[in-house]
Design a protein around this motif. Structure first.
Motif, PDB file in Angstrom:
ATOM      1  N   THR A 339       0.831  -1.214   0.000  1.00 21.43           N
ATOM      2  CA  THR A 339       0.000   0.000   0.000  1.00 21.43           C
ATOM      3  C   THR A 339       0.860   1.257   0.000  1.00 21.43           C
ATOM      4  O   THR A 339       0.585   2.222  -0.732  1.00 21.43           O
ATOM      5  CB  THR A 339      -0.923  -0.005   1.227  1.00 21.43           C
ATOM      6  OG1 THR A 339      -1.675  -1.219   1.248  1.00 21.43           O
ATOM      7  CG2 THR A 339      -1.876   1.174   1.190  1.00 21.43           C
ATOM      8  N   TYR A 340       1.904   1.240   0.813  1.00 18.69           N
ATOM      9  CA  TYR A 340       2.828   2.378   0.857  1.00 18.69           C
ATOM     10  C   TYR A 340       3.490   2.597  -0.503  1.00 18.69           C
ATOM     11  O   TYR A 340       3.643   3.737  -0.958  1.00 18.69           O
ATOM     12  CB  TYR A 340       3.883   2.118   1.932  1.00 18.69           C
ATOM     13  CG  TYR A 340       5.048   3.080   1.905  1.00 18.69           C
ATOM     14  CD1 TYR A 340       4.932   4.364   2.423  1.00 18.69           C
ATOM     15  CD2 TYR A 340       6.272   2.691   1.354  1.00 18.69           C
ATOM     16  CE1 TYR A 340       6.001   5.243   2.392  1.00 18.69           C
ATOM     17  CE2 TYR A 340       7.344   3.561   1.326  1.00 18.69           C
ATOM     18  CZ  TYR A 340       7.206   4.837   1.842  1.00 18.69           C
ATOM     19  OH  TYR A 340       8.265   5.707   1.802  1.00 18.69           O
ATOM     20  N   SER A 341       3.868   1.509  -1.177  1.00 19.63           N
ATOM     21  CA  SER A 341       4.505   1.619  -2.494  1.00 19.63           C
ATOM     22  C   SER A 341       3.560   2.244  -3.510  1.00 19.63           C
ATOM     23  O   SER A 341       3.967   3.096  -4.312  1.00 19.63           O
ATOM     24  CB  SER A 341       4.950   0.233  -2.971  1.00 19.63           C
ATOM     25  OG  SER A 341       5.842  -0.355  -2.058  1.00 19.63           O
ATOM     26  N   ILE A 342       2.298   1.835  -3.486  1.00 17.70           N
ATOM     27  CA  ILE A 342       1.323   2.395  -4.434  1.00 17.70           C
ATOM     28  C   ILE A 342       1.129   3.886  -4.186  1.00 17.70           C
ATOM     29  O   ILE A 342       1.078   4.694  -5.123  1.00 17.70           O
ATOM     30  CB  ILE A 342      -0.011   1.634  -4.325  1.00 17.70           C
ATOM     31  CG1 ILE A 342       0.170   0.191  -4.809  1.00 17.70           C
ATOM     32  CG2 ILE A 342      -1.099   2.326  -5.132  1.00 17.70           C
ATOM     33  CD1 ILE A 342      -1.036  -0.685  -4.580  1.00 17.70           C
ATOM     34  N   ILE A 343       1.050   4.272  -2.906  1.00 19.62           N
ATOM     35  CA  ILE A 343       0.881   5.698  -2.585  1.00 19.62           C
ATOM     36  C   ILE A 343       2.085   6.504  -3.067  1.00 19.62           C
ATOM     37  O   ILE A 343       1.944   7.586  -3.659  1.00 19.62           O
ATOM     38  CB  ILE A 343       0.666   5.872  -1.069  1.00 19.62           C
ATOM     39  CG1 ILE A 343      -0.667   5.247  -0.649  1.00 19.62           C
ATOM     40  CG2 ILE A 343       0.698   7.348  -0.689  1.00 19.62           C
ATOM     41  CD1 ILE A 343      -0.878   5.215   0.846  1.00 19.62           C
ATOM     42  N   VAL A 344       3.287   5.974  -2.837  1.00 21.97           N
ATOM     43  CA  VAL A 344       4.497   6.682  -3.269  1.00 21.97           C
ATOM     44  C   VAL A 344       4.564   6.763  -4.788  1.00 21.97           C
ATOM     45  O   VAL A 344       4.945   7.798  -5.360  1.00 21.97           O
ATOM     46  CB  VAL A 344       5.745   5.990  -2.694  1.00 21.97           C
ATOM     47  CG1 VAL A 344       7.011   6.614  -3.262  1.00 21.97           C
ATOM     48  CG2 VAL A 344       5.761   6.103  -1.177  1.00 21.97           C
ATOM     49  N   LEU A 345       4.192   5.687  -5.486  1.00 18.59           N
ATOM     50  CA  LEU A 345       4.211   5.702  -6.951  1.00 18.59           C
ATOM     51  C   LEU A 345       3.215   6.712  -7.510  1.00 18.59           C
ATOM     52  O   LEU A 345       3.508   7.411  -8.487  1.00 18.59           O
ATOM     53  CB  LEU A 345       3.902   4.304  -7.491  1.00 18.59           C
ATOM     54  CG  LEU A 345       4.998   3.249  -7.325  1.00 18.59           C
ATOM     55  CD1 LEU A 345       4.506   1.891  -7.788  1.00 18.59           C
ATOM     56  CD2 LEU A 345       6.250   3.650  -8.090  1.00 18.59           C
ATOM     57  N   VAL A 346       2.045   6.798  -6.897  1.00 14.09           N
ATOM     58  CA  VAL A 346       1.059   7.796  -7.340  1.00 14.09           C
ATOM     59  C   VAL A 346       1.601   9.208  -7.124  1.00 14.09           C
ATOM     60  O   VAL A 346       1.479  10.085  -7.992  1.00 14.09           O
ATOM     61  CB  VAL A 346      -0.275   7.589  -6.592  1.00 14.09           C
ATOM     62  CG1 VAL A 346      -1.226   8.754  -6.857  1.00 14.09           C
ATOM     63  CG2 VAL A 346      -0.929   6.286  -7.017  1.00 14.09           C
ATOM     64  N   THR A 347       2.228   9.433  -5.965  1.00 15.12           N
ATOM     65  CA  THR A 347       2.796  10.756  -5.678  1.00 15.12           C
ATOM     66  C   THR A 347       3.927  11.093  -6.642  1.00 15.12           C
ATOM     67  O   THR A 347       4.007  12.214  -7.169  1.00 15.12           O
ATOM     68  CB  THR A 347       3.305  10.797  -4.227  1.00 15.12           C
ATOM     69  OG1 THR A 347       2.260  10.392  -3.341  1.00 15.12           O
ATOM     70  CG2 THR A 347       3.754  12.201  -3.859  1.00 15.12           C
ATOM     71  N   LEU A 348       4.807  10.125  -6.889  1.00 14.13           N
ATOM     72  CA  LEU A 348       5.905  10.353  -7.834  1.00 14.13           C
ATOM     73  C   LEU A 348       5.382  10.641  -9.236  1.00 14.13           C
ATOM     74  O   LEU A 348       5.895  11.530  -9.933  1.00 14.13           O
ATOM     75  CB  LEU A 348       6.821   9.128  -7.863  1.00 14.13           C
ATOM     76  CG  LEU A 348       7.770   8.926  -6.675  1.00 14.13           C
ATOM     77  CD1 LEU A 348       8.507   7.605  -6.828  1.00 14.13           C
ATOM     78  CD2 LEU A 348       8.765  10.067  -6.572  1.00 14.13           C
ATOM     79  N   SER A 349       4.373   9.895  -9.660  1.00 17.39           N
ATOM     80  CA  SER A 349       3.810  10.113 -10.998  1.00 17.39           C
ATOM     81  C   SER A 349       3.169  11.489 -11.105  1.00 17.39           C
ATOM     82  O   SER A 349       3.293  12.161 -12.140  1.00 17.39           O
ATOM     83  CB  SER A 349       2.776   9.025 -11.308  1.00 17.39           C
ATOM     84  OG  SER A 349       3.352   7.745 -11.246  1.00 17.39           O
ATOM     85  N   PHE A 350       2.511  11.918 -10.040  1.00 15.10           N
ATOM     86  CA  PHE A 350       1.849  13.228 -10.055  1.00 15.10           C
ATOM     87  C   PHE A 350       2.872  14.354 -10.201  1.00 15.10           C
ATOM     88  O   PHE A 350       2.804  15.170 -11.132  1.00 15.10           O
ATOM     89  CB  PHE A 350       1.034  13.395  -8.771  1.00 15.10           C
ATOM     90  CG  PHE A 350       0.331  14.719  -8.662  1.00 15.10           C
ATOM     91  CD1 PHE A 350      -0.854  14.946  -9.333  1.00 15.10           C
ATOM     92  CD2 PHE A 350       0.863  15.740  -7.886  1.00 15.10           C
ATOM     93  CE1 PHE A 350      -1.502  16.168  -9.238  1.00 15.10           C
ATOM     94  CE2 PHE A 350       0.230  16.960  -7.785  1.00 15.10           C
ATOM     95  CZ  PHE A 350      -0.961  17.175  -8.461  1.00 15.10           C
ATOM     96  N   PHE A 351       3.849  14.383  -9.299  1.00 19.24           N
ATOM     97  CA  PHE A 351       4.828  15.473  -9.341  1.00 19.24           C
ATOM     98  C   PHE A 351       5.795  15.315 -10.524  1.00 19.24           C
ATOM     99  O   PHE A 351       6.274  16.315 -11.066  1.00 19.24           O
ATOM    100  CB  PHE A 351       5.600  15.534  -8.023  1.00 19.24           C
ATOM    101  CG  PHE A 351       4.780  16.035  -6.873  1.00 19.24           C
ATOM    102  CD1 PHE A 351       4.458  17.379  -6.767  1.00 19.24           C
ATOM    103  CD2 PHE A 351       4.308  15.171  -5.906  1.00 19.24           C
ATOM    104  CE1 PHE A 351       3.693  17.848  -5.711  1.00 19.24           C
ATOM    105  CE2 PHE A 351       3.543  15.626  -4.845  1.00 19.24           C
ATOM    106  CZ  PHE A 351       3.233  16.968  -4.754  1.00 19.24           C
ATOM    107  N   GLY A 352       6.077  14.072 -10.924  1.00 17.01           N
ATOM    108  CA  GLY A 352       6.919  13.877 -12.097  1.00 17.01           C
ATOM    109  C   GLY A 352       6.265  14.384 -13.366  1.00 17.01           C
ATOM    110  O   GLY A 352       6.933  14.968 -14.233  1.00 17.01           O
TER     111      GLY A 352
END
Length: 403
Positions: A339-352
């Motif tokens: 779950t933590y990985s998915i949240i971080v990936l979503v955040t990275l994709s957003f700001f990236g």
């Protein structure tokens, strides 16, 4: 005689095969026709049933649509007048001609329905605690307004970039028409070709305003209030200054067109120079980060399984007595880390995505359209790598167990 008998037998066999093949072919055709008739009748029957239910539900659907539209207008009227005026200007920038109260009311209606739905699903389906249900409802409420802002910002950027891209060609064409002897009104009207997109519609509106008696400089200033473009504002100011100072308008337009073209060429050169950095960011988001998180999650899963099969108290006591080491179970759960990985990936994709938009077009909002694409790709690659690494590590652990 023997050869003649063989020929007769061969001819009989070939005729039998031909007849059998023809019978089979006709049978297949008949079956195909029967199946096609059955499918057509079945489709007509299903369509008749759907039409019957639609006719029954049609009054309720019309009532529901009218009811939701009336609620949207009522919710839109509750917003302060300054917010409605500011939002109306934003819609003008995006090229949307709908009433601002209706769109605000629609967003407000969704921001009420979605949190309630998310809270009910979280409480009754996923059995979440009351605090998590409230947090989910708040996040859903905020997401509705964020998504609306992102959509409108994306429409504004797309319209602005389309206008700025065709602006130098439009100015050059207007200048050539005026040099050919046309009046400013005729030059504007003739230059508003369909291939210029939104700019053609705005130029036609300027021409209509000048025909209605509005001065050309005032009509141009009104056009800048409907388009969010610094280049267009600067162009209009230079045009007005050139006309007020007594300069020839065609010469001014030609100079502005060449200046904008040189600026666009410089911007394209900067885009080509930053393409490598943008590709590196894309690679990191789509493949690099999912690979790291997938490998880490598999290590957590494997060591959790190993520790679950061991008596940690005895092992820890032995390690402490002989080597002075303390062995403890992994404090991170596998499901929590996923779950933590998915949240971080979503955040990275957003700001990236925003960073890529800033690097490629000079605007953060230009990266909004690729946000869902990067989120979907990064999460899909993460789960695919998890499956692949799980298969590899399970084979290794099985080999170790056998040995």
């Amino acid at each position: 005689m023997y050869k003649m008998e063989r020929r007769d037998k061969g001819g009989i066999i070939s005729r039998v095969i031909d007849r059998v093949s023809k019978i089979i072919y006709k049978g297949v055709i008949i079956l195909a026709r029967v199946f096609s008739i059955i499918l057509i009748n079945l489709g007509n029957f299903i369509a008749m049933i759907l039409r019957f239910f639609f006719n029954i539900l049609k009054p309720f659907i019309h009532f529901f649509v009218k009811f939701t539209v009336s609620i949207q207008y009522k919710l839109g009227t509750f917003f302060p007048s300054n917010i409605k005026k500011s939002f109306e200007n934003t819609l003008l920038y995006a090229g949307i001609t709908r009433n601002s109260e209706k769109i605000l009311g629609m967003a407000a209606l969704y921001s009420i329905i979605l949190p309630i739905t998310a809270g009910i699903i979280g409480y009754f389906v996923f059995k979440l605690e009351s605090k998590m249900v409230i947090l989910t409802a708040i996040i859903s409420f905020v997401l509705v307004w964020i998504i609306m802002y992102m959509i409108i910002s994306s429409l504004i950027d797309r319209r602005t970039s389309s206008i700025e891209k065709t602006l130098p060609d439009m100015l050059s064409l207007i200048s050539q028409n005026m040099i050919a002897g046309m009046t400013p009104y005729n030059a504007l009207w003739v230059s508003a070709r369909p291939e210029f997109g939104p700019l053609a519609a705005e130029i036609q509106r300027v021409a209509k305003d000048t025909l209605a008696g509005i001065p050309l400089d005032e009509a141009l200033i009104n056009m800048t209030k409907r388009i969010k473009s610094e280049k267009l504002e600067r162009t209009v100011k230079l045009m007005i200054q050139g006309m007020s100072s007594g300069g020839e308008l065609p010469t001014v337009l030609q100079g502005i067109s060449k200046s904008i073209q040189s600026e666009q060429n410089l911007f394209k050169k900067m885009q080509s120079e930053t393409s490598a950095q943008a590709m590196f960011i894309l690679f990191s988001i789509i493949f690099g980060a999912p690979l790291l998180f997938a490998a880490s999650s598999q290590f957590i899963r494997i060591f959790s399984e190993i520790f679950s099969q061991m008596n940690l108290e005895e092992v820890s006591y032995t390690a402490t007595m002989h080597a002075g080491l303390t062995i403890r179970p992994i404090p991170v759960d596998y499901e929590f880390f996923v779950t933590y990985s998915i949240i971080v990936l979503v955040t990275l994709s957003f700001f990236g995505s925003l960073l890529i938009g800033l690097m490629k077009n000079g605007k953060l909002t230009s990266g909004i359209p690729i946000i869902p694409v990067l989120i979907g790709l990064s999460i899909a690659v993460f789960f695919l790598l998890q499956i692949l690494l799980s298969t590899i590590f399970s084979g290794i652990t099985n080999m170790g167990a056998v040995s």
